[in-house]
Design an enzyme around this catalytic site. Sequence first.
Site, PDB file in Angstrom:
ATOM      1  N   SER A 175       0.859  -1.183   0.000  1.00 45.24           N
ATOM      2  CA  SER A 175       0.000   0.000   0.000  1.00 45.24           C
ATOM      3  C   SER A 175       0.893   1.230   0.000  1.00 45.24           C
ATOM      4  O   SER A 175       1.797   1.328  -0.829  1.00 45.24           O
ATOM      5  CB  SER A 175      -0.944  -0.041   1.210  1.00 45.24           C
ATOM      6  OG  SER A 175      -1.841   1.043   1.189  1.00 45.24           O
ATOM      7  N   HIS A 202      -2.160  -1.039  -3.620  1.00 44.38           N
ATOM      8  CA  HIS A 202      -3.193  -0.030  -3.433  1.00 44.38           C
ATOM      9  C   HIS A 202      -2.652   1.313  -3.925  1.00 44.38           C
ATOM     10  O   HIS A 202      -1.618   1.780  -3.447  1.00 44.38           O
ATOM     11  CB  HIS A 202      -3.551   0.118  -1.951  1.00 44.38           C
ATOM     12  CG  HIS A 202      -3.971  -1.157  -1.299  1.00 44.38           C
ATOM     13  ND1 HIS A 202      -3.878  -1.355   0.059  1.00 44.38           N
ATOM     14  CD2 HIS A 202      -4.477  -2.305  -1.811  1.00 44.38           C
ATOM     15  CE1 HIS A 202      -4.308  -2.562   0.364  1.00 44.38           C
ATOM     16  NE2 HIS A 202      -4.677  -3.161  -0.753  1.00 44.38           N
ATOM     17  N   ASP A 295      -4.914  -5.350   5.596  1.00 41.42           N
ATOM     18  CA  ASP A 295      -5.190  -6.119   4.385  1.00 41.42           C
ATOM     19  C   ASP A 295      -4.096  -7.155   4.150  1.00 41.42           C
ATOM     20  O   ASP A 295      -2.918  -6.817   4.060  1.00 41.42           O
ATOM     21  CB  ASP A 295      -5.291  -5.177   3.179  1.00 41.42           C
ATOM     22  CG  ASP A 295      -5.785  -5.878   1.928  1.00 41.42           C
ATOM     23  OD1 ASP A 295      -6.483  -6.897   2.056  1.00 41.42           O
ATOM     24  OD2 ASP A 295      -5.483  -5.391   0.824  1.00 41.42           O
TER      25      ASP A 295
END
Length: 361
Positions: A175, A202, A295
Amino acid sequence: MTNHKINVLVVDDSRAARMFLVHLLDSDPQIQVIGAVHDGQAALDFLKGNKPDVVLMDIHMPGLDGFEATRRIMDTQPVPIIICSATADAKEVATTFRLMEAGAVACVGKPVAREHSDFEERATNLLQTIKLMSEVKVVRRWPRLQSTPPVAPAECPVESKPAAAGVTFVGMGASTGGPPVLQTILSRLPKDFPAAILIVQHIARGFLPGLVEWLNQTTGLQVHLASHGTCPLPGHAYLAPDDFQMGVNASGRILLTREEPENGLRPAVSHLLRSLAEVCGPNALGVLLTGMGKDGAAELKLMKDRGAATIAQDRESSVVHGMPAEAIELGGATHVLPADKIADALVTLAHRRQAAGANEL
């Protein structure tokens, strides 16, 4: 709880864009703009007497541009720099990622006019990214649906069924701060690396093609935006596209689906790692890199429980240590490593698994 507001410096050569960004940021009660300047040199001058929590930086500016300003700021008085770009062209976006090499920590799309359909999404992503980079709150992206996934050509040059021995897939999730870490890892992997690499990163909508372009320019591997039905090739890397969950089926083909977001995200690292755990078991490697939230943490442990070797990035080399920290706390990582050691570990683990499988035959 602190009442401290997040102090932001806005750097953009367009007076209209500066005014728009200042108004948008100041509309959030947790953020205040303490300066708005027109180019990189003005930003450097401002920083001599002020210490913002975040710098919001444009790229293309006369005089000292965003790249050189970022490099100089990170060399002299480091502060989190977020690149705010309006471009959607892949080659232009690839240039954006040069600023990640210079030390910027995130890229966001510049919000469009309020009447535009993407305004709310872009504005929310910008505000949340600023808060995240000040470690205020987690970014949660809720992308809109697309009608159908990208589809690979009907002909598949290699049928990529999981082998009886050896690693067939590496699953990576990242991310905030992920692009330069991915570049570090992929650039250190040999071209004959024996497994395909599937990646969920992400990032703001529209930036993935540019990320793929940049990784192709700066690593020795072939990097692709994943397509539905592709047979992934060893030594190639595939990034999950916007708005689709990515996994693999029993024959080793990439599956892109519109299943529900997980942890507020689509694509989600959790979906990818769970798919690899279920399909490949010990014939996969799992890697969880820098980023906020959880996540992929539980799914990295699932991969470990199914016999796979798993790696979490360590705190010191993470921009935000949320995702790997969650995995480490759950006991999901067999190895905790700095970013610059992960590629060597992947090569060693893949060869070790290959040798172990050969001995079982």
